[in-house]
Write an enzyme that holds these catalytic residues in place. Structure first.
Site, short mmCIF file in Angstrom:
data_model
loop_
_atom_site.label_atom_id
_atom_site.label_comp_id
_atom_site.label_asym_id
_atom_site.label_seq_id
_atom_site.Cartn_x
_atom_site.Cartn_y
_atom_site.Cartn_z
N CYS A 347 0.78 -1.29 -0.25
CA CYS A 347 -0.17 0.21 0.08
C CYS A 347 0.92 1.54 0.04
O CYS A 347 0.58 2.70 0.99
CB CYS A 347 -1.39 0.63 0.98
SG CYS A 347 -2.35 -1.39 0.95
N ALA A 348 1.55 1.05 -0.37
CA ALA A 348 3.04 2.64 -0.49
C ALA A 348 3.66 2.35 -1.95
O ALA A 348 4.68 2.83 -2.06
CB ALA A 348 3.76 2.11 0.52
#
Ligand SMILES: Cc1ncc(COP(=O)(O)O)c(C=O)c1O
Length: 390
Positions: A347-348
């Site tokens: 998620c980055a």
């Protein structure tokens, strides 16, 4: 040949996603709360409703102790870090505001910011990361504009493990009187945080990771000096005659029946963390990360992300191999060796862009208070086998 491992044989190295297993004291506290405080807190004055209110109050008190917060009522109990970040970001920003954040941020920061930007309401600047996964403090100060109304930073990267110097960042935001929102998803319960001393105005944290509580728990500290709009409007059990949301904290931000049972577990988790001490937990997880880095450096074709050996980092190490795709490596670690790690983009995506791993992703191993060197040795042996086999 892939074997399915029993739950008792799993080597769980995914604590950065959520800690597991939860301590016995957490489970006991939840069962006790279910049996003796299972009523609706703040709604009604019968004995069990009062017991339920006490559960919430005592959890707030434990959180206040952990983070150096003066008034426990400045802590909003939420479901997770994501909800806390959404409340902070959407509750503070207004049309025409400018926000400074970093390339390290999780989608739980980036997406609410980009959503507001897509509506034409705000402007956002992302500070680049250095090779060690840090930001340049000078650059932060130079990026401030007259309409900068929020600075949002992760305390520790969920991909790189790097730790931002909150004290220095807080000194800049205080000087310019800009609220500082810290995402403590990867640091709460591992790295010391003192909100008032560090100049943190909003602190978003999970209950279910380093604080050892159950899933569905988290919180947001809001400085008493800040005026934040609630994310939800509805029943609070207080000022019911009024159609307006109460102004009193924490009721203003806590509409609907809360996760009382979960917060009972969270309190027990925090007490466990306090008794182990943050110093012990950080040193334990740091030494495991060093052990893993040293072992991975011995395997040819393996590349490690984030701060090098000997430098501060939170309890996780991300890496990739030249010979096997990260998703396949993680899958085979699980199916063939019973080792649970996380692969993909975590998620980055901006952090992956900074690390040059946007194409290939990475495998992340993350540790908890009970992780052992033997588990890391098993991971190293498995990576060695898989990386040389393909
Ligand atoms: C840095 C960071 N921020 C936010 C989140 C979201 O946390 P939660 O699952 O508690 O919403 C995570 C989850 O891994 C994270 O690592």
């Amino acid at each position: 040949m892939a074997k399915t491992k029993g739950i008792d044989q799993i080597i769980y190295l995914d604590h950065a996603a959520t800690s597991w297993p939860k301590p016995e004291v957490v489970k006991d506290a939840m069962i006790q709360a279910m049996d003796t405080a299972g009523a609706n807190p703040g709604r009604g004055s019968h004995q069990m409703a009062v017991e339920a209110s006490k559960v919430l109050f005592n959890t707030r008190r434990a959180i206040a102790k952990l983070f150096g917060i003066h008034n426990p009522n400045d802590i909003v109990l939420t479901s997770n870090t994501t909800m806390s970040l959404n409340l902070a970001i959407k509750g503070i920003l207004k049309t025409g505001d400018h926000v400074i954040t970093t390339m390290m941020e999780h989608n739980s920061v980036r997406r609410p910011l980009e959503y507001l930007r897509s509506l034409g309401q705000i402007e956002v600047d992302y500070l680049p990361l250095t090779d060690d996964g840090l930001i340049e403090i000078d650059r932060l100060e130079k990026t401030i504009r007259s309409n900068t109304k929020l600075v949002v930073v992760s305390h520790s990267s969920n991909l790189l493990g790097s730790i931002l110097p909150l004290q220095e960042i807080g000194a800049v935001t205080r000087k310019h009187q800009i609220p500082l929102l810290v995402d403590a998803a990867q640091s709460a319960g591992i790295i010391p945080i003192e909100v008032e001393e560090m100049g943190i105005d909003l602190l978003a944290f999970p209950g279910h990771k380093g604080l050892l509580g159950p899933q569905g728990t988290g919180g947001l500290y809001i400085s008493p000096a800040l005026n934040v709009e609630p994310l939800l409007h509805g029943g609070t059990g207080s000022q019911s005659e009024s159609i307006a949301q109460p102004t009193v904290r924490p009721d203003r931000f806590e509409s609907g029946t809360p996760n009382t049972i979960g917060y009972a577990g969270l309190r027990a988790g925090i007490e466990q963390v306090l008794s182990l001490t943050l110093d012990h937990i950080y040193k334990h997880e740091w030494s495991l990360s060093q052990y893993l880095i040293e072992g991975l450096e011995e395997i040819s074709g393996v590349h490690i992300l984030g701060p090098g050996k000997g430098k501060p980092r939170s309890g996780l190490v991300s890496f990739y191999t030249e010979t096997m795709d990260s998703a396949e490596l993680a899958f085979r670690l699980d199916r063939e060796y019973g080792i649970a790690v996380r692969s993909g983009y975590h998620c980055a995506p901006l952090a992956h862009e900074s690390a040059g791993t946007l194409e290939r992703g990475a495998v992340r191993a993350s540790f908890g208070v009970n992780s052992t060197e033997a588990e890391i040795s098993a991971l190293l042996a498995a990576v060695h086998n898989l990386a040389n086999r393909s």
